[in-house]
Design a protein around this motif. Structure first.
Motif, PDB file in Angstrom:
ATOM      1  N   PRO A 173       0.828  -1.211   0.000  1.00 45.95           N
ATOM      2  CA  PRO A 173       0.000   0.000   0.000  1.00 45.95           C
ATOM      3  C   PRO A 173       0.862   1.261   0.000  1.00 45.95           C
ATOM      4  CG  PRO A 173      -0.779  -1.584   1.632  1.00 45.95           C
ATOM      5  CD  PRO A 173       0.535  -2.101   1.138  1.00 45.95           C
ATOM      6  N   MET A 174       0.400   2.262  -0.742  1.00 50.48           N
ATOM      7  CA  MET A 174       1.125   3.523  -0.834  1.00 50.48           C
ATOM      8  C   MET A 174       0.112   4.661  -0.821  1.00 50.48           C
ATOM      9  SD  MET A 174       3.827   4.800  -3.762  1.00 50.48           S
ATOM     10  CE  MET A 174       4.719   3.255  -3.620  1.00 50.48           C
ATOM     11  N   ASP A 175       0.292   5.603   0.102  1.00 53.11           N
ATOM     12  CA  ASP A 175      -0.638   6.723   0.175  1.00 53.11           C
ATOM     13  C   ASP A 175      -0.355   7.715  -0.947  1.00 53.11           C
ATOM     14  OD1 ASP A 175       1.746   7.738   1.040  1.00 53.11           O
ATOM     15  OD2 ASP A 175       1.060   8.288   3.038  1.00 53.11           O
ATOM     16  N   LEU A 176      -1.326   8.590  -1.208  1.00 49.43           N
ATOM     17  CA  LEU A 176      -1.226   9.514  -2.328  1.00 49.43           C
ATOM     18  C   LEU A 176      -0.070  10.500  -2.177  1.00 49.43           C
ATOM     19  CD1 LEU A 176      -2.514  10.239  -5.008  1.00 49.43           C
ATOM     20  CD2 LEU A 176      -4.028  11.833  -3.803  1.00 49.43           C
ATOM     21  N   ASP A 217      -6.201  -1.303  -5.675  1.00 50.53           N
ATOM     22  CA  ASP A 217      -4.821  -1.765  -5.526  1.00 50.53           C
ATOM     23  C   ASP A 217      -4.078  -1.760  -6.855  1.00 50.53           C
ATOM     24  OD1 ASP A 217      -6.275  -3.767  -6.662  1.00 50.53           O
ATOM     25  OD2 ASP A 217      -5.378  -5.398  -5.504  1.00 50.53           O
ATOM     26  N   HIS A 218      -4.614  -1.059  -7.861  1.00 49.31           N
ATOM     27  CA  HIS A 218      -3.973  -0.951  -9.174  1.00 49.31           C
ATOM     28  C   HIS A 218      -3.484   0.469  -9.404  1.00 49.31           C
ATOM     29  CE1 HIS A 218      -6.205  -4.744  -9.983  1.00 49.31           C
ATOM     30  NE2 HIS A 218      -5.213  -4.980 -10.819  1.00 49.31           N
ATOM     31  N   VAL A 219      -2.387   0.576 -10.109  1.00 51.16           N
ATOM     32  CA  VAL A 219      -1.859   1.861 -10.548  1.00 51.16           C
ATOM     33  C   VAL A 219      -1.749   1.812 -12.065  1.00 51.16           C
ATOM     34  CG1 VAL A 219       0.527   1.076 -10.209  1.00 51.16           C
ATOM     35  CG2 VAL A 219       0.036   3.522 -10.360  1.00 51.16           C
ATOM     36  N   TYR A 220      -2.156   2.875 -12.713  1.00 49.48           N
ATOM     37  CA  TYR A 220      -2.133   2.966 -14.173  1.00 49.48           C
ATOM     38  C   TYR A 220      -1.038   3.958 -14.563  1.00 49.48           C
ATOM     39  CZ  TYR A 220      -6.544   0.478 -13.873  1.00 49.48           C
ATOM     40  OH  TYR A 220      -7.513  -0.461 -13.601  1.00 49.48           O
ATOM     41  N   LEU A 275       7.377   3.083  -8.394  1.00 50.92           N
ATOM     42  CA  LEU A 275       6.035   3.517  -8.041  1.00 50.92           C
ATOM     43  C   LEU A 275       5.182   2.377  -7.494  1.00 50.92           C
ATOM     44  CD1 LEU A 275       5.307   5.853 -11.091  1.00 50.92           C
ATOM     45  CD2 LEU A 275       5.799   6.533  -8.742  1.00 50.92           C
ATOM     46  N   CYS A 276       5.496   1.148  -7.881  1.00 51.32           N
ATOM     47  CA  CYS A 276       4.728  -0.004  -7.390  1.00 51.32           C
ATOM     48  C   CYS A 276       5.325  -0.610  -6.130  1.00 51.32           C
ATOM     49  CB  CYS A 276       4.629  -1.067  -8.478  1.00 51.32           C
ATOM     50  SG  CYS A 276       3.748  -0.523  -9.958  1.00 51.32           S
ATOM     51  N   GLY A 277       6.427  -0.039  -5.637  1.00 54.01           N
ATOM     52  CA  GLY A 277       7.039  -0.573  -4.424  1.00 54.01           C
ATOM     53  C   GLY A 277       7.726  -1.897  -4.620  1.00 54.01           C
ATOM     54  N   GLU A 278       8.261  -2.161  -5.800  1.00 49.63           N
ATOM     55  CA  GLU A 278       8.851  -3.462  -6.102  1.00 49.63           C
ATOM     56  C   GLU A 278      10.349  -3.521  -5.818  1.00 49.63           C
ATOM     57  OE1 GLU A 278       7.887  -4.161 -10.139  1.00 49.63           O
ATOM     58  OE2 GLU A 278       5.761  -4.504  -9.760  1.00 49.63           O
ATOM     59  N   ALA A 285      11.747  -1.745  -3.020  1.00 52.82           N
ATOM     60  CA  ALA A 285      12.004  -1.458  -1.612  1.00 52.82           C
ATOM     61  C   ALA A 285      12.400  -2.734  -0.891  1.00 52.82           C
ATOM     62  CB  ALA A 285      10.763  -0.846  -0.957  1.00 52.82           C
ATOM     63  N   VAL A 286      13.390  -2.638  -0.027  1.00 48.76           N
ATOM     64  CA  VAL A 286      13.885  -3.822   0.681  1.00 48.76           C
ATOM     65  C   VAL A 286      12.815  -4.389   1.604  1.00 48.76           C
ATOM     66  CG1 VAL A 286      15.620  -4.667   2.295  1.00 48.76           C
ATOM     67  CG2 VAL A 286      16.249  -2.998   0.545  1.00 48.76           C
ATOM     68  N   GLU A 287      12.066  -3.505   2.273  1.00 47.23           N
ATOM     69  CA  GLU A 287      11.049  -4.006   3.187  1.00 47.23           C
ATOM     70  C   GLU A 287       9.919  -4.716   2.452  1.00 47.23           C
ATOM     71  OE1 GLU A 287      11.992  -0.954   2.858  1.00 47.23           O
ATOM     72  OE2 GLU A 287      10.336   0.435   2.487  1.00 47.23           O
ATOM     73  N   ALA A 288       9.641  -4.295   1.198  1.00 49.40           N
ATOM     74  CA  ALA A 288       8.596  -4.963   0.422  1.00 49.40           C
ATOM     75  C   ALA A 288       9.089  -6.274  -0.144  1.00 49.40           C
ATOM     76  CB  ALA A 288       8.119  -4.054  -0.704  1.00 49.40           C
ATOM     77  N   ALA A 289      10.328  -6.285  -0.636  1.00 49.90           N
ATOM     78  CA  ALA A 289      10.860  -7.503  -1.243  1.00 49.90           C
ATOM     79  C   ALA A 289      11.217  -8.540  -0.199  1.00 49.90           C
ATOM     80  CB  ALA A 289      12.086  -7.166  -2.087  1.00 49.90           C
ATOM     81  N   ALA A 290      11.447  -8.118   1.034  1.00 52.07           N
ATOM     82  CA  ALA A 290      11.797  -9.069   2.076  1.00 52.07           C
ATOM     83  C   ALA A 290      10.672 -10.063   2.338  1.00 52.07           C
ATOM     84  CB  ALA A 290      12.135  -8.322   3.367  1.00 52.07           C
TER      85      ALA A 290
END
Length: 429
Positions: free
Chosen positions: A133-136, A165-168, A254-257, A259-264
């Motif tokens: 999740p990512m805020d605006l 949960d989609h980004v265009y 932009l999709c957070g792919e 980031a270490v905390e997301a990929a962990a």
């Protein structure tokens, strides 16, 4: 790096020569009846520094002009600035794509994409899912940094839209074909538009400098962006100059792919598979993933360098990074890697290095290329695909070496070029 006229024209235009008078000429579009200026205590005095401008043009306060559309023109000009980060309303995306019923754009990624017109621009819209999740405000901050990045070898990101949960992602449409289609056309496997050595070196130089910009200069020196989607299907060879442009810049950020905390969360997940514990998956291109990326799913700049090395080897050989060939003797499929084939070409035994390199390089070049330069390009690419990420060079060093080899190729091309100053005839005169 070769800069085409199209790229030169994209730079800021040079101001027109000044008129030989004490006052600057007023553009025709802004000319209007000149009135005596009225004193306004709320208007800043330009002489006192009330206005600040970065251009060489200054406001002539000796003459007051009246334009009804001046405010609207300035507003529309500001909205169309390439640095301005657009957060599109989702209704605009739906309208532009005919409620997502428009014909889909062919893409190398697994995400859906559509080519359409948005705010008067020919664009391509890619649909992706947020990794986390990512805020605006956070999304707007990242987008503003990415939209401030400009390079002739990168397809421009114009803005985004968010729905659930989609980004265009909205990218500028570029006329051309993917590098994978240029190298391997199943309808005509013996033909390629990249039929000369210089065309291949031009693409390699563009890609090296483009990825170097992503790693070192995009969004500022401290940004440290990771591309993640470096592969031949994500490269557009433009028409008619045959320059290369890298697609999907900023998508991973932009999709957070990256980031270490997301990929962990996906450390134990195999490539393109779903971890039953987290329910998430990471995406990687077969043949382009470095060993550490295959094991962890964490994309880094070093994994981008690995993918660039594979891409350069694919560009020189014209072969897929990884393919399987049926062996009739064993009755099983044999894996063929472009990396292993390149290593044998420069370091294998048996024949001389020149003979092995000539056999390995794409035969559609018709054996017309500088073997010594090709050998050096292969060795640079093999440095990029080193198993140890710490022993891989940075993209700045890779771009410098590729540029030097491009110049060497230019010298070779001038030396072997057929003279055109005179004509030769074998018939009796």
């Amino acid at each position: 790096m070769c800069i085409t006229k199209m790229a030169v024209d994209a730079l800021d235009p040079t101001p027109s020569p000044r008129t030989p008078s004490r006052k600057r000429a007023t553009p025709k579009s802004d000319r209007s009846p000149k009135l005596k200026p009225k004193s306004d205590p709320t208007t800043p005095n330009p002489a006192s520094g009330g206005y600040s401008t970065g251009s060489s043009y200054k406001l002539d306060t000796s003459v007051t002009t009246i334009s009804v559309s001046s405010g609207t023109s300035l507003s529309s000009f500001r909205d169309n600035l390439p640095e301005n980060a657009h957060i599109y309303d989702f209704a605009e995306i739906r309208s532009a794509t005919n409620n997502f019923l428009a014909r889909r754009h062919s893409s190398s990624t697994s995400s859906s994409s559509w080519r359409c017109t948005l705010r008067g621009k020919d664009v391509v819209v890619f649909q992706r899912k947020f990794r986390r999740p990512m805020d605006l405000p956070r999304l707007r901050e990242r987008l503003s940094v990415i939209c401030r990045s400009h390079h002739m070898s990168i397809v421009k990101l114009l803005g985004v839209s968010v729905s659930g949960d989609h980004v265009y992602l909205v990218y500028d449409f570029v006329t051309g074909a993917s590098l994978s289609d240029c190298l391997r056309n199943p309808r005509n496997p013996n033909f390629t538009v990249l039929s000369s050595w210089m065309s291949r070196m031009q693409v390699a130089t563009d890609l090296a400098h483009g990825l170097d910009y992503v790693h070192s200069n995009a969004g500022g020196l401290s940004a440290g962006f990771v591309h993640k989607y470096v592969k031949s299907g994500s490269v557009i060879v433009t028409e008619p100059s045959f320059n290369a442009k890298i697609c999907h810049f900023g998508a991973a950020e932009l999709c957070g792919e990256t980031a270490v905390e997301a990929a962990a969360e996906d450390v134990k997940s195999p490539p393109r598979a779903v971890d039953k514990g987290s329910g998430r998956a990471f995406e990687g291109a077969r043949g382009y993933m470095s060993p550490e990326f295959r094991s962890s799913g964490i994309a880094t700049q070093k994994s981008d360098v690995y993918a660039m090395g594979v891409l350069i080897l694919e560009l020189l050989s014209g072969e897929e990074p990884l393919k399987y060939k049926f062996d009739r003797a064993s009755g099983d499929y044999q894996k063929i890697s472009v990396v292993d084939a390149a290593r044998y070409a420069v370091d294998g035994g048996g024949e001389e290095v020149e003979a092995r390199v000539r056999k390995w390089v794409d035969r559609r070049l018709k054996d017309s290329f500088p073997v010594e330069v090709a050998d050096k390009v292969i060795r640079v690419a093999l440095e990029c695909v080193h198993v140890d990420p710490d022993k891989r060079p940075g993209m700045q060093r890779v771009a410098g070496k590729i540029s030097k080899l491009y110049l060497d190729s230019t010298i070779w091309c001038e030396r072997v070029r057929v003279p055109t100053e005179f004509s030769v005839s074998f018939a009796p005169r």
